[in-house]
Motif scaffolding. Structure first.
Motif, PDB file in Angstrom:
ATOM      1  N   ASN A   1       0.808  -1.226   0.000  1.00  0.00           N
ATOM      2  CA  ASN A   1       0.000   0.000   0.000  1.00  0.00           C
ATOM      3  C   ASN A   1       0.841   1.277   0.000  1.00  0.00           C
ATOM      4  OD1 ASN A   1       0.860   0.256   2.636  1.00  0.00           O
ATOM      5  ND2 ASN A   1      -1.168   0.052   3.573  1.00  0.00           N
ATOM      6  N   ALA A   2       2.156   1.143  -0.134  1.00  0.00           N
ATOM      7  CA  ALA A   2       2.985   2.334  -0.310  1.00  0.00           C
ATOM      8  C   ALA A   2       2.677   2.959  -1.666  1.00  0.00           C
ATOM      9  CB  ALA A   2       4.465   1.970  -0.206  1.00  0.00           C
ATOM     10  N   VAL A   3       2.743   4.281  -1.730  1.00  0.00           N
ATOM     11  CA  VAL A   3       2.440   5.013  -2.955  1.00  0.00           C
ATOM     12  C   VAL A   3       3.740   5.561  -3.527  1.00  0.00           C
ATOM     13  CG1 VAL A   3       1.201   6.963  -3.963  1.00  0.00           C
ATOM     14  CG2 VAL A   3       0.144   5.612  -2.131  1.00  0.00           C
ATOM     15  N   ILE A   4       4.021   5.228  -4.774  1.00  0.00           N
ATOM     16  CA  ILE A   4       5.249   5.654  -5.437  1.00  0.00           C
ATOM     17  C   ILE A   4       4.877   6.532  -6.622  1.00  0.00           C
ATOM     18  CG2 ILE A   4       7.417   4.930  -6.496  1.00  0.00           C
ATOM     19  CD1 ILE A   4       7.077   3.891  -3.654  1.00  0.00           C
ATOM     20  N   GLY A   5       5.418   7.744  -6.677  1.00  0.00           N
ATOM     21  CA  GLY A   5       5.137   8.652  -7.779  1.00  0.00           C
ATOM     22  C   GLY A   5       5.860   8.253  -9.056  1.00  0.00           C
TER      23      GLY A   5
ATOM     24  N   GLN B   1       4.702   7.251   1.411  1.00  0.00           N
ATOM     25  CA  GLN B   1       4.430   7.859   0.112  1.00  0.00           C
ATOM     26  C   GLN B   1       5.687   8.525  -0.430  1.00  0.00           C
ATOM     27  OE1 GLN B   1       0.809  10.317  -0.140  1.00  0.00           O
ATOM     28  NE2 GLN B   1       0.240   9.554   1.868  1.00  0.00           N
TER      29      GLN B   1
ATOM     30  N   ASN C   1       7.007  12.557  -6.912  1.00  0.00           N
ATOM     31  CA  ASN C   1       7.593  12.388  -8.229  1.00  0.00           C
ATOM     32  C   ASN C   1       9.074  12.769  -8.221  1.00  0.00           C
ATOM     33  OD1 ASN C   1       4.996  11.775  -9.240  1.00  0.00           O
ATOM     34  ND2 ASN C   1       4.569  13.950  -9.585  1.00  0.00           N
TER      35      ASN C   1
END
Length: 226
Positions: free
Chosen positions: A108-112, A128, A131
């Motif tokens: 569930n980590a968010v990577i730009g 998180q 970018n």
């Protein structure tokens, strides 16, 4: 690994060479060439692939078929990488990312977009990344922490839980950020520095090298001078 995408690397420095290795041997991308601004163009090929002027990149690689990665480090406090990343997007090219298969990224980590994550990074739950972020080898990004756009984190840094690292900041080798700490934008956290309180924008924290003792290593270990 089967190749299903193509990428051109912007740059021809050491990072560009490392990026070539990572994309080639550990990603679905085939590297098709390199591109450098004309003022810094010093070679025609690299690894047997063309190095073309950035100003005319469209004449060599079409944006419909090729993505890009701007392989620049933290020059000008990450401004150079940001400038070329944003300029390539304006030309219509899609940004590529690299995430090592040897990195641990919680689902569930968010990577730009346009991120480069080296081996042995640990990215914990609910973290998180914005970018244009670079995580060199072996960092710990704690749960619920946020790394904002255009940051560069060197090797073996620790960002604890519930932290925020402000845009365009640099975190040096073996630096540590305590729980619930906010690093403001444009900070430079030097090697080995520990931050336990919130910072202000554009602050520089230097890592101080200790002074050598008056006793030499030869004397301390009872070695004969050669």
């Amino acid at each position: 690994m089967q190749k299903s995408k193509k990428v051109v690397i912007i740059g021809d420095s050491a990072f560009a060479e490392v990026a070539y290795e990572c994309f080639t041997h550990d990603s679905p991308y085939e590297v098709v060439g390199f591109s450098v601004e004309s003022a810094y163009l010093t070679k025609d090929t690299l690894f047997g692939l063309p190095v073309v002027p950035y100003e005319s990149i469209e004449s060599h690689f079409t944006s419909a078929e090729v993505e890009f990665y701007a392989a620049l480090v933290y020059s000008q406090l990450n401004r150079l990488r940001r400038r070329l990343y944003e300029a390539a997007k304006r030309k219509g090219y899609r940004p590529a990312s690299y995430i090592s298969t040897k990195a641990f990224v919680w689902p569930n980590a968010v990577i730009g977009e346009h991120c480069f994550i080296f081996e042995d990074n640990t990215i914990q739950p609910f973290a998180q990344l914005g970018n244009n972020v670079v995580l060199w080898s072996g960092n710990h990004i704690g749960h619920h922490s946020v790394i904002e756009d255009h940051c560069f984190v060197s090797s073996h840094a620790v960002v604890s839980g519930f932290c925020r690292i402000g845009a365009a900041s640099f975190i040096g080798v073996n630096a540590a950020v305590g729980n619930n700490v906010t690093i403001a934008a444009d900070n430079w956290i030097g090697p080995g520095v520990t931050i336990i309180h919130d910072t202000e924008p554009a602050q520089l924290f230097k890592g101080n090298q200790p002074e050598p003792t008056k006793v030499s290593t030869h004397r301390f270990f009872k070695l004969k001078e050669s």
